[in-house]
Scaffold this motif. Structure first.
Motif, mmCIF file in Angstrom:
data_model
loop_
_atom_site.group_PDB
_atom_site.id
_atom_site.type_symbol
_atom_site.label_atom_id
_atom_site.label_comp_id
_atom_site.label_asym_id
_atom_site.label_seq_id
_atom_site.Cartn_x
_atom_site.Cartn_y
_atom_site.Cartn_z
ATOM 1 N N GLU A 26 0.647 -1.193 -0.032
ATOM 2 C CA GLU A 26 -0.035 -0.107 -0.073
ATOM 3 C C GLU A 26 0.876 1.364 0.023
ATOM 4 O O GLU A 26 0.302 2.333 -0.589
ATOM 5 N N VAL A 27 2.003 1.062 0.437
ATOM 6 C CA VAL A 27 3.045 2.613 0.718
ATOM 7 C C VAL A 27 3.955 2.094 -0.569
ATOM 8 O O VAL A 27 4.937 3.155 -0.249
ATOM 9 N N GLY A 28 3.922 1.186 -1.240
ATOM 10 C CA GLY A 28 5.200 1.221 -2.334
ATOM 11 C C GLY A 28 5.989 0.227 -1.981
ATOM 12 O O GLY A 28 7.194 0.558 -2.595
ATOM 13 N N PHE A 29 6.323 -0.229 -0.932
ATOM 14 C CA PHE A 29 7.386 -1.036 -0.435
ATOM 15 C C PHE A 29 7.118 -2.510 -0.868
ATOM 16 O O PHE A 29 6.108 -2.897 -0.370
ATOM 17 N N ASP A 53 11.975 3.398 7.070
ATOM 18 C CA ASP A 53 11.117 4.543 6.889
ATOM 19 C C ASP A 53 9.975 3.928 6.145
ATOM 20 O O ASP A 53 8.592 4.226 6.508
ATOM 21 N N LYS A 54 10.022 3.041 5.465
ATOM 22 C CA LYS A 54 8.657 2.437 4.324
ATOM 23 C C LYS A 54 7.915 1.423 5.578
ATOM 24 O O LYS A 54 6.717 1.438 5.578
ATOM 25 N N ILE A 55 8.581 0.650 6.413
ATOM 26 C CA ILE A 55 7.990 -0.023 7.328
ATOM 27 C C ILE A 55 7.045 0.847 8.289
ATOM 28 O O ILE A 55 5.874 0.451 8.639
ATOM 29 N N CYS A 56 7.836 2.005 8.877
ATOM 30 C CA CYS A 56 6.864 2.842 9.713
ATOM 31 C C CYS A 56 5.756 3.423 9.023
ATOM 32 O O CYS A 56 4.910 3.605 9.549
ATOM 33 N N ALA A 57 6.014 3.941 7.546
ATOM 34 C CA ALA A 57 4.860 4.371 7.038
ATOM 35 C C ALA A 57 3.665 3.390 6.986
ATOM 36 O O ALA A 57 2.627 3.766 7.029
ATOM 37 N N LEU A 59 2.959 0.993 8.661
ATOM 38 C CA LEU A 59 2.301 0.613 10.059
ATOM 39 C C LEU A 59 1.749 1.722 10.874
ATOM 40 O O LEU A 59 1.360 1.669 12.121
ATOM 41 N N ASN A 60 2.109 2.917 10.062
ATOM 42 C CA ASN A 60 1.609 4.265 10.920
ATOM 43 C C ASN A 60 2.401 4.116 12.380
ATOM 44 O O ASN A 60 1.582 4.440 13.363
ATOM 45 N N CYS A 61 3.513 4.039 12.428
ATOM 46 C CA CYS A 61 4.444 3.862 13.727
ATOM 47 C C CYS A 61 5.611 4.875 13.552
ATOM 48 O O CYS A 61 6.021 5.320 12.442
ATOM 49 N N THR A 62 6.356 4.863 14.455
ATOM 50 C CA THR A 62 7.884 5.632 14.722
ATOM 51 C C THR A 62 8.932 4.476 14.708
ATOM 52 O O THR A 62 8.591 3.370 14.989
ATOM 53 N N VAL A 63 10.344 4.727 14.441
ATOM 54 C CA VAL A 63 11.348 3.735 14.631
ATOM 55 C C VAL A 63 11.455 3.500 16.019
ATOM 56 O O VAL A 63 11.592 2.312 16.329
#
Length: 109
Positions: A26-29, A53-57, A59-63
């Motif tokens: 969904e986020v292009g990863f 960065d893509k994983i965080c995008a 999952l809507n989370c931070t590092v």
């Protein structure tokens, strides 16, 4: 470092690697399913920063949600463990010099 990918995914109601792959898409990863399964099943040795960065995008989370610092053992404990493993006692392990070769000589051609 503690890897909390499954916890971050669970907060988004993602319970399987295949569902995680769909969220990544969904986020292009677009990693392979085997790479997603490896990230899912254990702590990765390395993770590229742009992938993080893509994983965080996705999952809507931070590092900070994905990576959690764990305390290190005290210096004295590390030294004691190294001696116990290497020498089997609490005495420091010292290297022994090699015998049989003349010092300073070059190896044969």
């Amino acid at each position: 470092m503690k890897w909390n990918l499954r916890w971050a995914a669970a907060k988004r109601d993602i319970w399987r690697p295949s569902d995680l792959l769909a969220a990544f898409t969904e986020v292009g990863f677009t990693p392979s399913l085997s790479k997603v399964a490896a990230l899912w099943s254990g702590k990765p040795t390395t993770v590229r920063l742009d992938d993080l960065d893509k994983i965080c995008a996705a999952l809507n989370c931070t590092v900070a949600d994905l990576l959690e610092a764990e305390p290190l053992a005290a210096d004295g404990e590390l030294e004691h463990d190294a001696r116990r493993v290497a020498g089997g006692d609490d005495e420091p392990v010292r290297p022994t010099p090699r015998r049989g070769r003349a010092r300073g000589s070059l190896p044969p051609n």
